[in-house]
Design an enzyme around this catalytic site. Structure first.
Site, PDB file in Angstrom:
ATOM      1  N   GLY A 290       0.787  -1.221   0.000  1.00 13.13           N
ATOM      2  CA  GLY A 290       0.000   0.000   0.000  1.00 13.13           C
ATOM      3  C   GLY A 290       0.818   1.268   0.000  1.00 13.13           C
ATOM      4  CB  CYS A 291      -0.297   4.684   0.857  1.00 15.55           C
ATOM      5  SG  CYS A 291      -1.794   4.777  -0.171  1.00 15.55           S
ATOM      6  CG  HIS A 292       3.085   1.813   4.681  1.00 15.37           C
ATOM      7  ND1 HIS A 292       3.710   0.656   4.251  1.00 15.37           N
ATOM      8  CD2 HIS A 292       2.077   1.406   5.495  1.00 15.37           C
ATOM      9  CE1 HIS A 292       3.110  -0.395   4.789  1.00 15.37           C
ATOM     10  NE2 HIS A 292       2.106   0.031   5.542  1.00 15.37           N
ATOM     11  CB  ALA A 293       4.874  -0.133  -0.362  1.00 14.07           C
TER      12      ALA A 293
END
Length: 365
Positions: free
Chosen positions: A157-160
């Site tokens: 997701g967005c923090h990857a």
């Protein structure tokens, strides 16, 4: 040991699409009623996104005006959910690699490093699957050494990309001579949701496509003046598994974002940040710059309220959200590229939120 960011590159596909045009396009994905007609523009304005980019011809003014067939057709009946996941993945296979190559080439040029000197390759993506994939395409199209060590951070997701920075940092910790290329690429617009569901329409209205890449080396290897990833932090919150999810379904990948997420951020972020920063001799007040993943205006607002960080210190997050939308994992690297370019004050903190609900952060000195 720290990971010196010696080069950063970004890439987006095509021309920017205005949010006004995107709202007009979105009308094709559900049956119209007067109430929906009134609410749709409000949902799109709420995102605080001005323009976005997409690999899809479905966003083209020319195709719409000419009535030509595009990837996302009007639903044929109320239960029509659009292209299958297989059809969406065909587009991912066609478009992800060229975008990743563009961003990586820019990062290598920024670092002044020949591609064949890269020893480790880290790829990041959660919006598509293919094998051989982006990693093999980067090796062949950039001229990387075919023996380069490959790692992939997938479906986080967005923090990857922050997870990717941790992987890159571990390589230079183990080998001061390592030179790492990290590339994050996402094609979120492939996963447009059909039907009237305000929560999913907000996802349609905010997500976009892009790629970003970083070249990293050991700070001990002559790069002490560069921006350096000095530490990473991570926390999975208790009893929040359903607050944010990203799942493969028959008609694309399905995002769910609970209305609880801003409250969870307000409740949990400050205590964890204070503990983590304190372990590195810092506090929230002593952080010079913030790269907060702009998951949406409510996410940024909740972070402000939780931490007391001044709105002006989140200006880069708001500007990237307005200009590019939420590209998922590359977005944090877009923030770092901008902050590094203007030589924003350090130490800086990059932070993002993802399925789980999970927090990931990187300390930049």
């Amino acid at each position: 040991m720290s990971l010196a960011l010696t080069g950063i590159g970004i890439a987006v596909p095509g021309e920017p699409v205005s949010q006004t045009r995107a709202a007009e396009i979105a009308r094709r994905f559900f049956d119209q009623t007067p109430e929906r007609e009134r609410l749709l523009p409000t949902l799109f304005r709420w995102t605080r996104v001005d323009t976005r980019h997409s690999v899809l011809d479905s966003w083209s003014d020319e195709d719409l005006a000419a009535g030509r067939e595009t990837f996302f057709e009007r639903p044929r009946h109320e239960l029509d959910r659009g292209p299958t996941t297989a059809q969406r993945m065909e587009r991912y296979e066609a478009h992800a690699a060229p975008l990743a190559v563009d961003a990586s080439r820019s990062a290598l040029a920024d670092a002044g490093l020949d591609a064949n000197r890269i020893t480790h390759l880290v790829t990041v993506s959660c919006s598509g699957f293919a094998a051989p994939g982006v990693d093999v395409a980067l090796i062949k199209r950039l001229g990387l050494d075919p023996g380069v060590a490959r790692s992939h951070v997938g479906f986080m997701g967005c923090h990857a990309a922050i997870n990717g920075l941790r992987v890159a940092r571990s390589f230079v910790d183990a080998d001061p001579e390592a030179r790492v290329l990290l590339c994050a690429v996402e094609l979120c617009t492939l996963h447009v949701h059909y039907g009237w569901d305000p929560e999913k329409i907000v996802a349609n209205a905010i997500f976009s496509d892009g790629a970003a890449a970083v070249v990293g080396s050991s700070a001990e290897n002559g790069h002490r003046r560069e921006w350096q990833v000095a530490a990473n932090g991570s926390r999975v919150l208790d009893d929040c598994e359903d607050a944010m999810t990203w799942k493969v379904r028959d008609h694309g990948f399905e995002m769910t974002l609970s209305p609880r997420v801003p409250d969870l951020i307000r409740e949990h972020v400050r205590p964890w940040l204070e503990e983590w920063l304190g372990g590195h001799g810092l506090s929230i007040a002593t952080v010079g710059s913030w790269a907060v993943h702009p998951g949406g205006p409510r996410i940024l607002g909740a972070f402000e309220q939780a931490t007391g960080v001044a709105r002006r210190k989140l200006e880069t997050s708001y500007k990237v959200l307005a200009r590019y939308g939420n590209m998922s994992s590359p977005t944090v690297l877009f923030l770092l590229e901008r902050l590094r370019r203007i030589q924003a004050p350090r130490p800086a903190v990059a932070i993002g939120f993802g399925p789980g609900l999970a927090i990931e952060a990187a300390l930049i000195r």
